[in-house]
Design a protein around this motif. Structure first.
Motif, short mmCIF file in Angstrom:
data_model
loop_
_atom_site.label_atom_id
_atom_site.label_comp_id
_atom_site.label_asym_id
_atom_site.label_seq_id
_atom_site.Cartn_x
_atom_site.Cartn_y
_atom_site.Cartn_z
N ARG A 2 1.19 -1.53 0.16
CA ARG A 2 0.18 -0.49 0.01
C ARG A 2 0.64 0.95 -0.03
NH1 ARG A 2 -5.54 -0.68 1.37
NH2 ARG A 2 -5.58 -2.91 1.46
N PHE A 27 -2.72 4.18 -3.72
CA PHE A 27 -2.90 4.81 -2.67
C PHE A 27 -3.05 5.76 -1.99
CE2 PHE A 27 -3.15 -0.26 -4.08
CZ PHE A 27 -4.07 -0.69 -2.88
N GLN A 35 -5.56 8.33 -0.67
CA GLN A 35 -5.94 8.48 1.43
C GLN A 35 -5.57 10.16 1.83
OE1 GLN A 35 -2.71 6.23 2.33
NE2 GLN A 35 -3.33 4.19 2.65
N ILE A 82 -10.10 4.26 -1.23
CA ILE A 82 -8.78 3.87 -0.88
C ILE A 82 -8.36 2.62 -2.15
CG2 ILE A 82 -6.57 3.95 0.00
CD1 ILE A 82 -8.12 5.26 2.21
N ASN A 83 -8.57 1.54 -1.94
CA ASN A 83 -8.02 0.31 -2.80
C ASN A 83 -8.56 -0.03 -4.12
OD1 ASN A 83 -7.55 -0.83 -0.16
ND2 ASN A 83 -9.97 -2.26 -0.43
N GLY A 110 -6.12 2.97 -5.78
CA GLY A 110 -4.58 2.06 -5.17
C GLY A 110 -4.49 1.23 -5.86
#
Length: 730
Positions: free
Chosen positions: A357, A362, A366, A632-633, A636
């Motif tokens: 991450r 990512f 964030q 976020i995933n 990312g």
């Protein structure tokens, strides 16, 4: 759908030699068909049902000698007064005689008879009438016309043939290959493997070759505008590379997880291929939807581009798996090829390394979700400011004054403006017709007087009569240029004044009037088409994401992209700001069909990025992640691929900015800017910020609606259930 594509991917890899052979046969076959059946493209834009087109149809029926293409030869003497000398008259009459005897020419008008000579005796205009329309003038006839006056030029005179007869098909040269080269570099950097990059590019080029060959093979039966093949080439290259990129990226990910090449490619086509199929379908639907506008040349352009996109999708889900089978583990970077994969277990990847991450995607997600309110406000304000110039947008068909500097058409137009003024480059034509020569003869002087008293009219030429005397043609010279707002007002004023005179019918036409009619028809159609596209986007995304707010957010983001893209394009191409950076020397209104075409294309491309990013967010949310972590995933995992895809599209579209043709230049620029705004500002910045703000509410859908909507399974949930029931074959 995901399960079906999974099986298709595995079958394509197992029978890779057959798949490649079939596509090569199709490519060669269509190439031969294109070479033998290719027809000419049309450079004119007609609009059935408009007054200008009715007038042209009437001329073709009653006055065919005046319905062909026209040319205007601008003559400039070495010094003032020289046109009135016996020597000067001899030179001009020699040019007139030379033009009148050209192949395909009906006649040439002596400027001394038509009084098309400036008061200072230095400039003259020779009108040339061709027997056929501009699209039927052969290359040999056009070349002979361009060479008129060579003897006079040797004596120091300037002879500049111009007019609508010089309208020709834009040429695609080597400059746009720079975009493809940049795309190749992006692929190499993204994959870290020459094999993977080369295979992806080869896959896209074969798809483009098949699509373009099929298009040219049909051109003998269907009339294509000169810009239709260019648009098809742009989109075919861009989406072809991107779609192959998405599938190859997912395939490499599965290889690193320990799956066999066959299983990896099956899952890649089942998941990423599902997204490709949906994304391609949205582009095709948006382009084919141009047919509802009811404008023939726009319908052909949309269907031509939709055809190449359809081929790109088919190539991506069949040929790409076959080529991946030949490549094996060489699609991975060299340092990862020799890593031994652990044996696979039933239904799941063998090794599931700890997720890294620390990547930019990512970290960016964030940061965006943490500062979501400022990010949303800054994004909206910035795009709003970029969209401001769009409120002054004007559209028109291009005239010779916007042609590349140094071209014959531009040289002639500049010389005419220099000697006579801008109105002489955009003459209007008034057709007066009735059932009897007497009624026409009575109406013509009345019509001429009414037009002459109209504000903005410089002169009205003497009438030309057809052999029966029932139809007359009057030339009208406005004071303003063809694309000026004043000329548009003048066209409406003349039509209001001479709608009907006596027992005669009066119709206004000419290249300038046709351009105005086309532009107005397109302007009226644009809100309807925009509403159709936005409604379609909400419906399609509701099917995919099982949500109401996510589709609404996506549609609003699309509107932001379109508004900002219009604003930037207007600022550069219409207002002239930083125009030199794109090689534009003459700012002008945007080409009439650019806004509506841009809406259709950007809609499809915007949905591409929306699906590839947000589908992973939904997948993780459904499997238990919090809404913020799922956002976020999704960013990312998808940021790297979407960034590469956007850079590739920008490179391909940007390559067309280097062409001299201002129409193609503006299309390439607008599409490149639109992709950049949508991918990097809207989808990768504003979208995750809004998703974080909405939290779990983003995925709300009423139960009754959830039951009513069919499940298209873009994320491959059905595929996972299918795989859980059977062992993985090693």
């Amino acid at each position: 759908m995901a399960t079906l594509l999974y099986r298709l991917g595995r079958a394509s890899l197992r029978r890779r030699r057959l798949v490649v052979a079939v596509w090569l046969v199709v490519l060669v076959g269509l190439g031969i068909a294109a070479a033998t059946l290719k027809g000419p493209t049309a450079s004119n834009f007609t609009m059935p049902g408009t007054e200008s087109q009715q007038a042209l149809d009437l001329l073709a029926e009653r006055f065919p000698a005046a319905s062909g293409a026209t040319g205007t030869i601008a003559v400039k003497a070495p010094a003032d007064g020289q046109l009135t000398t016996p020597e000067g008259q001899a030179v001009v009459k020699g040019v007139v005689q030379e033009a009148a005897t050209l192949p395909g020419v009906v006649g040439a008008v002596d400027p001394y008879q038509s009084q098309a000579i400036t008061p200072n005796g230095r400039y003259a205009l020779i009108q040339v009438q061709f027997a056929t329309g501009g699209d039927d003038v052969t290359s040999a006839q056009r070349e002979a016309y361009e060479k008129v006056g060579a003897q006079a030029e040797a004596q120091g005179w300037q002879i500049a043939p111009g007019g609508e007869v010089l309208n020709s098909e834009p040429e695609v040269g080597s400059t746009e290959a720079l975009g493809v080269l940049v795309a190749a570099i992006v692929l190499i950097v993204t994959f870290g493997s020459l094999v993977a990059a080369g295979m992806t590019m080869l896959n896209a080029l074969i798809g483009v070759g098949v699509g373009m060959a099929g298009l040219f093979a049909l051109s003998g039966a269907v009339e294509l505008t000169s810009t239709a093949p260019i648009l098809a080439l742009m989109l075919g290259l861009a989406v072809g590379i991107d779609y192959s990129l998405f599938i190859t990226s997912r395939h490499r990910q599965h290889l690193l997880e320990g799956l066999t090449p066959e299983e990896a490619v099956g899952r890649a086509v089942g998941t990423a291929g599902s997204a490709v199929l949906f994304a391609g379908a949205t582009v095709v639907i948006a382009l084919a939807g141009l047919a509802v506008v009811g404008i023939p040349f726009l319908t052909v352009m949309g269907l031509a581009a939709a055809g190449t996109v359809s081929v790109a999708v088919l190539v991506a889900i069949t040929l790409a798996p076959a080529l991946l089978g030949f490549a094996g583990r060489r699609v991975l970077p060299r340092k990862l090829r020799k890593v031994e994969a652990a044996p696979a277990t039933e239904g799941t990847p063998a090794t599931e390394a700890a997720e890294d991450r620390s990547g930019f995607g990512f970290r960016w997600a964030q940061w965006v979700t943490r500062l979501r309110i400022p990010v949303i406000l800054v994004g909206l304000l910035g795009l709003g400011l970029l969209a401001l110039p769009a409120q002054d947008m004007r559209i028109a068909l291009p005239d010779a004054s916007t042609a590349p500097v140094g071209s014959p058409a531009r040289t002639s137009a500049d010389l005419i403006r220099e000697g006579f003024g801008p109105g002489f480059t955009g003459r209007l034509a008034v057709v007066v017709t009735s059932d009897s020569p007497q009624d026409t003869a009575t109406a013509v002087p009345q019509v001429a007087a009414l037009i002459q008293r109209t504000d903005g009219v410089l002169a009205v030429a003497p009438p030309q009569l057809d052999p029966s005397g029932r139809t007359a043609l009057l030339g009208v010279i406005p004071k303003s240029g063809p694309t000026d707002a004043a000329t548009e007002t003048l066209v409406h004023d003349i039509r209001d004044r001479v709608g009907s005179v006596g027992n005669a019918e009066v119709l206004l036409t000419g290249v300038t009037a046709i351009g105005i009619d086309v532009s107005e028809k397109l302007s009226d159609a644009m809100p309807v088409y925009l509403l159709l596209v936005v409604g379609l986007s909400i419906l399609l995304l509701m099917l995919v994401f099982r949500s109401i707010l996510v589709p609404v957010k996506a549609a609003l983001g699309f509107l932001l992209t379109v508004a900002a893209t219009f604003g930037i394009t207007v600022a550069v191409f219409q207002q002239g700001h930083l125009a030199s950076l794109v090689g534009l020397d003459s700012p002008a209104p945007l080409i009439s069909f650019l806004p509506i075409l841009l809406i259709g294309i950007l809609f499809g491309l915007a949905m591409d990025y929306e699906v590839f990013l947000v589908s992973r967010m939904r997948e993780d949310f459904v499997h238990g992640d919090t809404a913020r972590q799922a956002t976020i995933n999704g960013m990312g995992h998808g940021a790297r691929v979407v960034t590469a895809a956007a850079l590739i599209m920008m490179s391909v579209f940007g390559g067309f900015v280097f062409l001299d043709d201002p129409v193609i230049k503006s299309m390439g620029f607008a599409l490149a800017v639109g992709v950049a705004i949508d991918a990097f500002v809207v989808r990768m910045t504003i979208v995750p910020a809004v998703m974080s703000l909405l939290n779990a509410r983003a995925w709300w859908l009423p139960r009754w609606l959830d039951r009513a909507l069919p499940n298209v399974d873009i994320e491959g949930e059905g595929l996972r259930a299918h795989l859980d029931k059977q062992p993985v074959t090693v």
